[in-house]
Structure formats: C-alpha cells, structure tokens
Design a protein around this motif. Structure first.
Motif, PDB file in Angstrom:
ATOM      1  N   VAL A   1       0.816  -1.212   0.000  1.00 11.30           N
ATOM      2  CA  VAL A   1       0.000   0.000   0.000  1.00 11.30           C
ATOM      3  C   VAL A   1       0.854   1.269   0.000  1.00 11.30           C
ATOM      4  O   VAL A   1       0.349   2.375  -0.192  1.00 11.30           O
ATOM      5  N   LYS A   2       2.165   1.107   0.222  1.00 11.84           N
ATOM      6  CA  LYS A   2       3.069   2.258   0.129  1.00 11.84           C
ATOM      7  C   LYS A   2       4.418   1.745  -0.323  1.00 11.84           C
ATOM      8  O   LYS A   2       4.970   0.828   0.293  1.00 11.84           O
ATOM      9  N   SER A   3       4.951   2.307  -1.408  1.00 18.27           N
ATOM     10  CA  SER A   3       6.239   1.824  -1.902  1.00 18.27           C
ATOM     11  C   SER A   3       7.387   2.447  -1.110  1.00 18.27           C
ATOM     12  O   SER A   3       7.171   3.238  -0.202  1.00 18.27           O
ATOM     13  N   GLY A   4       8.597   2.083  -1.471  1.00 22.15           N
ATOM     14  CA  GLY A   4       9.774   2.313  -0.636  1.00 22.15           C
ATOM     15  C   GLY A   4       9.993   3.722  -0.114  1.00 22.15           C
ATOM     16  O   GLY A   4       9.924   4.692  -0.855  1.00 22.15           O
ATOM     17  N   TYR A   5      10.249   3.806   1.187  1.00 27.93           N
ATOM     18  CA  TYR A   5      10.604   5.073   1.832  1.00 27.93           C
ATOM     19  C   TYR A   5      11.531   4.768   3.008  1.00 27.93           C
ATOM     20  O   TYR A   5      11.584   3.634   3.478  1.00 27.93           O
ATOM     21  N   PRO A   6      12.276   5.776   3.476  1.00 33.58           N
ATOM     22  CA  PRO A   6      13.290   5.502   4.513  1.00 33.58           C
ATOM     23  C   PRO A   6      12.699   4.891   5.786  1.00 33.58           C
ATOM     24  O   PRO A   6      11.631   5.308   6.246  1.00 33.58           O
ATOM     25  N   ASP A   7      13.409   3.912   6.328  1.00 31.68           N
ATOM     26  CA  ASP A   7      12.989   3.203   7.530  1.00 31.68           C
ATOM     27  C   ASP A   7      13.431   3.989   8.767  1.00 31.68           C
ATOM     28  O   ASP A   7      14.618   4.046   9.077  1.00 31.68           O
ATOM     29  N   PRO A   8      12.480   4.612   9.469  1.00 26.19           N
ATOM     30  CA  PRO A   8      12.862   5.483  10.588  1.00 26.19           C
ATOM     31  C   PRO A   8      13.464   4.729  11.771  1.00 26.19           C
ATOM     32  O   PRO A   8      14.158   5.338  12.599  1.00 26.19           O
ATOM     33  N   THR A   9      13.233   3.414  11.861  1.00 24.20           N
ATOM     34  CA  THR A   9      13.795   2.682  13.000  1.00 24.20           C
ATOM     35  C   THR A   9      15.321   2.667  12.954  1.00 24.20           C
ATOM     36  O   THR A   9      15.977   2.484  13.977  1.00 24.20           O
ATOM     37  N   ALA A  10      15.899   2.885  11.765  1.00 22.18           N
ATOM     38  CA  ALA A  10      17.359   2.928  11.646  1.00 22.18           C
ATOM     39  C   ALA A  10      17.937   4.134  12.387  1.00 22.18           C
ATOM     40  O   ALA A  10      19.097   4.129  12.792  1.00 22.18           O
ATOM     41  N   LEU A  11      17.116   5.171  12.555  1.00 20.23           N
ATOM     42  CA  LEU A  11      17.575   6.409  13.199  1.00 20.23           C
ATOM     43  C   LEU A  11      17.244   6.453  14.683  1.00 20.23           C
ATOM     44  O   LEU A  11      17.645   7.375  15.382  1.00 20.23           O
ATOM     45  N   ASP A  12      16.520   5.453  15.168  1.00 27.76           N
ATOM     46  CA  ASP A  12      16.027   5.454  16.541  1.00 27.76           C
ATOM     47  C   ASP A  12      16.936   4.629  17.453  1.00 27.76           C
ATOM     48  O   ASP A  12      16.966   3.400  17.357  1.00 27.76           O
ATOM     49  N   PRO A  13      17.678   5.291  18.322  1.00 31.17           N
ATOM     50  CA  PRO A  13      18.632   4.570  19.183  1.00 31.17           C
ATOM     51  C   PRO A  13      17.957   3.544  20.090  1.00 31.17           C
ATOM     52  O   PRO A  13      18.618   2.621  20.565  1.00 31.17           O
ATOM     53  N   ASN A  14      16.667   3.705  20.321  1.00 34.88           N
ATOM     54  CA  ASN A  14      15.958   2.759  21.177  1.00 34.88           C
ATOM     55  C   ASN A  14      15.406   1.567  20.410  1.00 34.88           C
ATOM     56  O   ASN A  14      14.862   0.644  21.015  1.00 34.88           O
ATOM     57  N   SER A  15      15.534   1.601  19.096  1.00 32.93           N
ATOM     58  CA  SER A  15      15.003   0.500  18.291  1.00 32.93           C
ATOM     59  C   SER A  15      16.022  -0.613  18.175  1.00 32.93           C
ATOM     60  O   SER A  15      17.232  -0.377  18.111  1.00 32.93           O
ATOM     61  N   GLN A  16      15.517  -1.836  18.109  1.00 32.63           N
ATOM     62  CA  GLN A  16      16.419  -2.978  17.894  1.00 32.63           C
ATOM     63  C   GLN A  16      17.023  -2.923  16.492  1.00 32.63           C
ATOM     64  O   GLN A  16      17.992  -3.622  16.203  1.00 32.63           O
ATOM     65  N   TYR A  17      16.446  -2.095  15.619  1.00 27.89           N
ATOM     66  CA  TYR A  17      16.929  -2.001  14.239  1.00 27.89           C
ATOM     67  C   TYR A  17      17.818  -0.779  14.023  1.00 27.89           C
ATOM     68  O   TYR A  17      18.143  -0.432  12.898  1.00 27.89           O
ATOM     69  N   PHE A  18      18.177  -0.105  15.127  1.00 27.63           N
ATOM     70  CA  PHE A  18      19.008   1.105  15.041  1.00 27.63           C
ATOM     71  C   PHE A  18      20.318   0.828  14.309  1.00 27.63           C
ATOM     72  O   PHE A  18      20.968  -0.187  14.553  1.00 27.63           O
ATOM     73  N   ASP A  19      20.676   1.743  13.415  1.00 26.66           N
ATOM     74  CA  ASP A  19      21.946   1.651  12.705  1.00 26.66           C
ATOM     75  C   ASP A  19      22.663   2.991  12.834  1.00 26.66           C
ATOM     76  O   ASP A  19      22.237   3.984  12.253  1.00 26.66           O
ATOM     77  N   PRO A  20      23.763   3.028  13.603  1.00 21.61           N
ATOM     78  CA  PRO A  20      24.459   4.303  13.845  1.00 21.61           C
ATOM     79  C   PRO A  20      24.970   4.966  12.569  1.00 21.61           C
ATOM     80  O   PRO A  20      25.240   6.166  12.562  1.00 21.61           O
ATOM     81  N   LYS A  21      25.086   4.195  11.504  1.00 16.33           N
ATOM     82  CA  LYS A  21      25.598   4.772  10.251  1.00 16.33           C
ATOM     83  C   LYS A  21      24.499   5.399   9.402  1.00 16.33           C
ATOM     84  O   LYS A  21      24.785   6.038   8.384  1.00 16.33           O
ATOM     85  N   ALA A  22      23.262   5.205   9.797  1.00 17.95           N
ATOM     86  CA  ALA A  22      22.151   5.799   9.037  1.00 17.95           C
ATOM     87  C   ALA A  22      21.949   7.248   9.467  1.00 17.95           C
ATOM     88  O   ALA A  22      22.050   7.567  10.650  1.00 17.95           O
ATOM     89  N   THR A  23      21.676   8.115   8.505  1.00 16.08           N
ATOM     90  CA  THR A  23      21.382   9.520   8.806  1.00 16.08           C
ATOM     91  C   THR A  23      20.148   9.941   8.021  1.00 16.08           C
ATOM     92  O   THR A  23      19.705   9.234   7.113  1.00 16.08           O
ATOM     93  N   ARG A  24      19.613  11.102   8.404  1.00 20.11           N
ATOM     94  CA  ARG A  24      18.432  11.601   7.707  1.00 20.11           C
ATOM     95  C   ARG A  24      18.752  11.854   6.226  1.00 20.11           C
ATOM     96  O   ARG A  24      17.924  11.612   5.357  1.00 20.11           O
TER      97      ARG A  24
END
Length: 157
Positions: free
Chosen positions: A71-94
């Motif tokens: 229902v929505k095609s590709g867009y940035p995954d905000p969990t990569a930017l969230d330090p509290n997320s298990q999917y956090f990636d310190p190398k990801a930026t806005r």
DNA sequence: GCCAACGTTGGC
DNA sequence: GCCAACGTTGGC
C-alpha cells in the motif's frame, strides 16, 4: 508498470499474521530489513499495488500464510535512526537513510499454512527462490507463473 | 540445538 | 581488493 509479485519473510514470534489481522487497517510497516540486496528491492522495485506472499521463517512448519498488498512503496525506515530501536543503525542519517521499507496490507489469510515442504514438492516451483537450499534473502521476487501456481494450491486447500 | 549456507567485517 | 574469521539465518 506491471504488477510484480514478492515473498516477504518474517518470524511469527516477531510479527504474526494474527498481529496483522488485528492491526489498524490490517496494515503494517515492513521495517527492520538490514540486508543490501533486500534493501535495494524495497527501495527500487516494490511498488504500490504489488502483491506479496507472507512467509513464516523459523516456524514449525515454515511456509506461506497469507497474501498482502503493497500500500506504500519504498521510503526511509525510521527505525534505523532510533537509538531505542532494535533495528538502530548508527551509520544511518536523515540525509543518507541507508535502509528502506514499504507498507503492506492483509489481503487474504490462507485457511492454513502452505508448508515449505509442499512448495518444494509442487511442480513448477522447483526454481523458486524460497525452495532453494540456503536461500536467506528476506525479500524475494516471485514470478507470475510461480504466483499463479501457489494461488491455485491455496484454492484447493 | 545443530549446522550448512550465506553476508559482513576487518586486517593486511 | 583479497580472504579468513566471525555472526546470522533458517531448515530440520
């Protein structure tokens, strides 16, 4: 662009098909994919309107449990930017999000799981990615023929 | 829980 | 850029 078909893997312990049924609008964000090959497909190839098999991995048995619609095609995954997320990636930026996701909505839950063993034993699915040994990619393209074969399987359940 | 297959990391 | 070591995935 013609409609494409996909298979998305998920672990039922992580987010089950019942969770999706109960979710608002029966839709969810497919966040947390952290593999570049899968990322590229989410970012570039998976389009709104495409259809998706919802596949359980690490399950007994593993297999396909439902059909979803993108229902929505590709867009940035905000969990990569969230330090509290298990999917956090310190190398990801806005500016350089690195990871992408799509939104899917439940279309049809199968009456029962279609086990991987059944897929492997079904003529026409010999070359399907998920039936190959060592197939770890969590976002997989499905050919129209493979799609049709599996939908027919589901009808006969 | 085992282990084969695969992806990623990092030293050189 | 190679490749060994390591970590993860996922079927069984």
């Amino acid at each position: 662009m013609p409609k494409r078909y996909w298979l998305f893997k998920n672990e039922p312990d992580c987010f089950s098909i019942e969770d999706l049924e109960k979710a608002p609008n029966q839709s969810t964000e497919w966040e947390g994919v952290r593999n570049y090959q899968a990322r590229n497909m989410l970012r570039d190839d998976v389009q709104k309107g495409d259809e998706v098999f919802y596949y359980y991995s690490n399950a007994k048995p593993a297999g396909i449990v439902a059909v979803c619609t993108v229902v929505k095609s590709g867009y940035p995954d905000p969990t990569a930017l969230d330090p509290n997320s298990q999917y956090f990636d310190p190398k990801a930026t806005r500016e350089d999000p690195r990871w992408y996701m799509v939104d899917v909505k439940l279309k049809q839950k199968f009456p029962d799981i279609i086990p991987l063993a059944t897929l492997k034993a079904t003529p026409g699915l010999e070359k399907m990615m998920v039936t190959q040994k060592g197939s770890r990619l969590s976002i997989q393209p499905v050919t129209p023929d493979e799609w049709k074969t599996i939908i027919e399987l589901a009808k006969r359940m």
